[in-house]
Design a protein around this motif. Structure first.
Motif, PDB file in Angstrom:
ATOM      1  N   LEU A 165       5.343  -1.807 -13.359  1.00 22.08           N
ATOM      2  CA  LEU A 165       6.138  -0.695 -13.875  1.00 22.08           C
ATOM      3  C   LEU A 165       5.490  -0.097 -15.112  1.00 22.08           C
ATOM      4  O   LEU A 165       5.395   1.133 -15.258  1.00 22.08           O
ATOM      5  CB  LEU A 165       7.552  -1.168 -14.187  1.00 22.08           C
ATOM      6  N   LEU A 166       5.017  -0.961 -16.009  1.00 18.62           N
ATOM      7  CA  LEU A 166       4.383  -0.470 -17.233  1.00 18.62           C
ATOM      8  C   LEU A 166       3.097   0.287 -16.924  1.00 18.62           C
ATOM      9  O   LEU A 166       2.853   1.363 -17.492  1.00 18.62           O
ATOM     10  CB  LEU A 166       4.085  -1.648 -18.163  1.00 18.62           C
ATOM     11  N   ARG A 167       2.272  -0.234 -16.014  1.00 18.68           N
ATOM     12  CA  ARG A 167       1.006   0.421 -15.675  1.00 18.68           C
ATOM     13  C   ARG A 167       1.248   1.754 -14.988  1.00 18.68           C
ATOM     14  O   ARG A 167       0.588   2.749 -15.290  1.00 18.68           O
ATOM     15  CB  ARG A 167       0.167  -0.489 -14.784  1.00 18.68           C
ATOM     16  N   PHE A 168       2.201   1.795 -14.059  1.00 15.94           N
ATOM     17  CA  PHE A 168       2.521   3.047 -13.373  1.00 15.94           C
ATOM     18  C   PHE A 168       2.996   4.102 -14.358  1.00 15.94           C
ATOM     19  O   PHE A 168       2.557   5.258 -14.328  1.00 15.94           O
ATOM     20  CB  PHE A 168       3.599   2.819 -12.303  1.00 15.94           C
ATOM     21  N   TRP A 169       3.910   3.698 -15.247  1.00 12.92           N
ATOM     22  CA  TRP A 169       4.506   4.679 -16.157  1.00 12.92           C
ATOM     23  C   TRP A 169       3.497   5.172 -17.184  1.00 12.92           C
ATOM     24  O   TRP A 169       3.446   6.370 -17.486  1.00 12.92           O
ATOM     25  CB  TRP A 169       5.716   4.070 -16.858  1.00 12.92           C
ATOM     26  N   LEU A 170       2.688   4.274 -17.732  1.00 10.19           N
ATOM     27  CA  LEU A 170       1.679   4.683 -18.704  1.00 10.19           C
ATOM     28  C   LEU A 170       0.633   5.596 -18.063  1.00 10.19           C
ATOM     29  O   LEU A 170       0.200   6.577 -18.674  1.00 10.19           O
ATOM     30  CB  LEU A 170       0.993   3.452 -19.317  1.00 10.19           C
ATOM     31  N   ALA A 171       0.218   5.274 -16.843  1.00  8.06           N
ATOM     32  CA  ALA A 171      -0.744   6.129 -16.146  1.00  8.06           C
ATOM     33  C   ALA A 171      -0.155   7.521 -15.914  1.00  8.06           C
ATOM     34  O   ALA A 171      -0.835   8.539 -16.116  1.00  8.06           O
ATOM     35  CB  ALA A 171      -1.149   5.499 -14.822  1.00  8.06           C
ATOM     36  N   SER A 172       1.108   7.576 -15.506  1.00  9.60           N
ATOM     37  CA  SER A 172       1.770   8.868 -15.299  1.00  9.60           C
ATOM     38  C   SER A 172       1.895   9.638 -16.601  1.00  9.60           C
ATOM     39  O   SER A 172       1.725  10.862 -16.631  1.00  9.60           O
ATOM     40  CB  SER A 172       3.164   8.658 -14.686  1.00  9.60           C
ATOM     41  N   LEU A 206       0.820  -1.210   0.000  1.00  8.68           N
ATOM     42  CA  LEU A 206       0.000   0.000   0.000  1.00  8.68           C
ATOM     43  C   LEU A 206       0.852   1.257   0.000  1.00  8.68           C
ATOM     44  O   LEU A 206       0.467   2.277  -0.573  1.00  8.68           O
ATOM     45  CB  LEU A 206      -0.923  -0.015   1.219  1.00  8.68           C
ATOM     46  N   ALA A 207       2.008   1.198   0.663  1.00  6.44           N
ATOM     47  CA  ALA A 207       2.884   2.375   0.689  1.00  6.44           C
ATOM     48  C   ALA A 207       3.314   2.772  -0.712  1.00  6.44           C
ATOM     49  O   ALA A 207       3.424   3.963  -1.036  1.00  6.44           O
ATOM     50  CB  ALA A 207       4.118   2.094   1.559  1.00  6.44           C
ATOM     51  N   VAL A 208       3.534   1.783  -1.576  1.00  4.23           N
ATOM     52  CA  VAL A 208       3.926   2.057  -2.953  1.00  4.23           C
ATOM     53  C   VAL A 208       2.798   2.763  -3.704  1.00  4.23           C
ATOM     54  O   VAL A 208       3.018   3.728  -4.443  1.00  4.23           O
ATOM     55  CB  VAL A 208       4.315   0.745  -3.670  1.00  4.23           C
ATOM     56  N   VAL A 209       1.567   2.290  -3.505  1.00  5.90           N
ATOM     57  CA  VAL A 209       0.413   2.896  -4.164  1.00  5.90           C
ATOM     58  C   VAL A 209       0.216   4.330  -3.696  1.00  5.90           C
ATOM     59  O   VAL A 209      -0.086   5.227  -4.493  1.00  5.90           O
ATOM     60  CB  VAL A 209      -0.853   2.063  -3.903  1.00  5.90           C
ATOM     61  N   VAL A 210       0.389   4.569  -2.393  1.00  7.88           N
ATOM     62  CA  VAL A 210       0.229   5.923  -1.847  1.00  7.88           C
ATOM     63  C   VAL A 210       1.252   6.871  -2.453  1.00  7.88           C
ATOM     64  O   VAL A 210       0.922   7.990  -2.858  1.00  7.88           O
ATOM     65  CB  VAL A 210       0.353   5.898  -0.316  1.00  7.88           C
ATOM     66  N   VAL A 211       2.515   6.447  -2.510  1.00  5.63           N
ATOM     67  CA  VAL A 211       3.548   7.300  -3.091  1.00  5.63           C
ATOM     68  C   VAL A 211       3.230   7.612  -4.538  1.00  5.63           C
ATOM     69  O   VAL A 211       3.380   8.753  -4.997  1.00  5.63           O
ATOM     70  CB  VAL A 211       4.928   6.621  -2.985  1.00  5.63           C
ATOM     71  N   PHE A 212       2.763   6.623  -5.275  1.00  2.00           N
ATOM     72  CA  PHE A 212       2.432   6.846  -6.690  1.00  2.00           C
ATOM     73  C   PHE A 212       1.350   7.904  -6.837  1.00  2.00           C
ATOM     74  O   PHE A 212       1.491   8.851  -7.614  1.00  2.00           O
ATOM     75  CB  PHE A 212       1.987   5.540  -7.338  1.00  2.00           C
ATOM     76  N   ASP A 271      -7.404   1.599 -11.941  1.00  2.00           N
ATOM     77  CA  ASP A 271      -8.524   0.783 -11.477  1.00  2.00           C
ATOM     78  C   ASP A 271      -8.466  -0.604 -12.121  1.00  2.00           C
ATOM     79  O   ASP A 271      -8.220  -0.732 -13.316  1.00  2.00           O
ATOM     80  CB  ASP A 271      -9.852   1.463 -11.835  1.00  2.00           C
ATOM     81  N   PRO A 272      -8.670  -1.671 -11.320  1.00  2.00           N
ATOM     82  CA  PRO A 272      -8.644  -3.032 -11.891  1.00  2.00           C
ATOM     83  C   PRO A 272      -9.695  -3.246 -12.968  1.00  2.00           C
ATOM     84  O   PRO A 272      -9.501  -4.080 -13.856  1.00  2.00           O
ATOM     85  CB  PRO A 272      -8.905  -3.927 -10.669  1.00  2.00           C
ATOM     86  N   ALA A 273     -10.804  -2.508 -12.885  1.00  2.00           N
ATOM     87  CA  ALA A 273     -11.848  -2.631 -13.912  1.00  2.00           C
ATOM     88  C   ALA A 273     -11.383  -1.924 -15.183  1.00  2.00           C
ATOM     89  O   ALA A 273     -11.149  -0.706 -15.184  1.00  2.00           O
ATOM     90  CB  ALA A 273     -13.155  -2.033 -13.414  1.00  2.00           C
ATOM     91  N   LEU A 274     -11.236  -2.676 -16.259  1.00  2.00           N
ATOM     92  CA  LEU A 274     -10.702  -2.123 -17.502  1.00  2.00           C
ATOM     93  C   LEU A 274     -11.569  -0.986 -18.034  1.00  2.00           C
ATOM     94  O   LEU A 274     -11.059   0.007 -18.550  1.00  2.00           O
ATOM     95  CB  LEU A 274     -10.591  -3.238 -18.552  1.00  2.00           C
ATOM     96  N   ARG A 275     -12.879  -1.114 -17.891  1.00  2.00           N
ATOM     97  CA  ARG A 275     -13.789  -0.086 -18.411  1.00  2.00           C
ATOM     98  C   ARG A 275     -13.577   1.246 -17.690  1.00  2.00           C
ATOM     99  O   ARG A 275     -13.535   2.304 -18.323  1.00  2.00           O
ATOM    100  CB  ARG A 275     -15.236  -0.547 -18.257  1.00  2.00           C
ATOM    101  N   THR A 276     -13.434   1.191 -16.367  1.00  2.00           N
ATOM    102  CA  THR A 276     -13.227   2.417 -15.592  1.00  2.00           C
ATOM    103  C   THR A 276     -11.910   3.076 -15.961  1.00  2.00           C
ATOM    104  O   THR A 276     -11.832   4.298 -16.131  1.00  2.00           O
ATOM    105  CB  THR A 276     -13.247   2.100 -14.087  1.00  2.00           C
ATOM    106  N   ALA A 277     -10.844   2.271 -16.086  1.00  4.07           N
ATOM    107  CA  ALA A 277      -9.538   2.812 -16.460  1.00  4.07           C
ATOM    108  C   ALA A 277      -9.579   3.399 -17.868  1.00  4.07           C
ATOM    109  O   ALA A 277      -8.987   4.450 -18.126  1.00  4.07           O
ATOM    110  CB  ALA A 277      -8.478   1.725 -16.364  1.00  4.07           C
ATOM    111  N   ALA A 278     -10.304   2.738 -18.779  1.00  2.00           N
ATOM    112  CA  ALA A 278     -10.396   3.232 -20.160  1.00  2.00           C
ATOM    113  C   ALA A 278     -11.127   4.566 -20.220  1.00  2.00           C
ATOM    114  O   ALA A 278     -10.764   5.447 -21.011  1.00  2.00           O
ATOM    115  CB  ALA A 278     -11.105   2.192 -21.032  1.00  2.00           C
TER     116      ALA A 278
END
Length: 263
Positions: free
Chosen positions: A156-163, A67-73, A230-237
């Motif tokens: 790593l890919l999800r974090f970087w693409l989201a950023s 969770l600490a990693v998610v918070v920092v992100f 978000d784990p739900a692909l539709r919400t993230a899209a």
């Protein structure tokens, strides 16, 4: 083809100038220290983070990520708009005031000038974000049993693409503010004012359920940040589509302003 060459030349020159800038280097250090501070605080506030996750205010992309990693992100993500504004507020306005942009627009298209400057700052910013996300994933790998190579690469890919999706929208906003103003201080003030207004719109989500003011939050780019992972692909899209729309709006407006204004 000439437009691509012009953009590439301006991108290369702007990358070198940006990396030599003491202001940018200072901001890079500040951003890194801010992320480290958030990480330390998050490590001591695990119970608070768990409550946020259980209440739905924060989404953990994978149960295997600390969770600490998610918070920092997420906290570093919300710091990015301010960092972008401080890094690129003089992107175009810094050359409009002293009229030095005239020498550049004689040799290159105005659109190539904007694209070259924008991509140069995006290169520096996304390189920094990648380094931060890499550090977070290394920590997750070292501290979490069962966090294997596939989890490392996927996170790593999800974090970087989201950023990247998030920050490019605000890079476009900074370009717009710099294109419609004639001096860097005015550009910075305008950019910060828009960010504050966006935060106000986002905070309308705290209004009562039956209050129509709550719908104003959908006009804020900040509203969609927490849904990028978000784990739900539709919400993230939907979030990605929202940031794509904001990027097109800001960047299209910036190009229009630069092409039509008197330089």
């Amino acid at each position: 083809m000439n437009g691509l060459k012009e953009t590439a030349v301006i991108w290369s020159a702007e990358c070198q100038r940006t990396l030599r800038s003491t202001r940018v280097l200072a901001l890079l250090g500040l951003y890194s220290l801010f992320s480290l501070l958030v990480f330390v605080v998050a490590a001591f506030l695990r119970s608070f983070v768990q409550q946020m996750t259980q209440s739905g205010m924060m989404t953990v992309p994978s149960e295997g990520i600390p969770l600490a990693v998610v918070v920092v992100f997420f906290f570093s993500l919300f710091f990015l708009p301010l960092y972008v504004a401080l890094m690129g507020f003089d992107q175009v306005s810094g050359e409009v005031g002293p009229r030095s942009i005239r020498y550049l627009t004689v040799r290159a298209r105005r659109s190539s000038v904007l694209w070259g400057k924008l991509l140069a700052q995006a290169t520096v910013l996304l390189s920094l974000v990648f380094a931060l996300d890499l550090g977070l994933c290394v920590y997750a790998w070292a501290s979490t049993p069962g966090f294997g190579l596939a989890d490392f690469g996927g996170s790593l890919l999800r974090f970087w693409l989201a950023s990247a999706v998030f920050s490019f929208a605000f890079l476009s906003l900074t370009s717009l503010c710099s294109c419609v103003t004639t001096s860097p201080p005015v550009s910075l003030i305008l950019n910060l004012a828009v960010l504050m207004f966006s935060a106000v719109l986002w905070m309308t989500a705290l209004a009562d359920e039956d209050n129509p003011v709550r719908y104003l939050r959908f006009l804020s780019p900040l509203k969609y940040a927490l849904e990028l992972l978000d784990p739900a692909l539709r919400t993230a899209a939907i979030s990605v589509a929202a940031y794509a729309a904001f990027t097109l709006l800001f960047l299209g407006s910036a190009l229009t302003a630069l092409r039509t204004r008197d330089l």
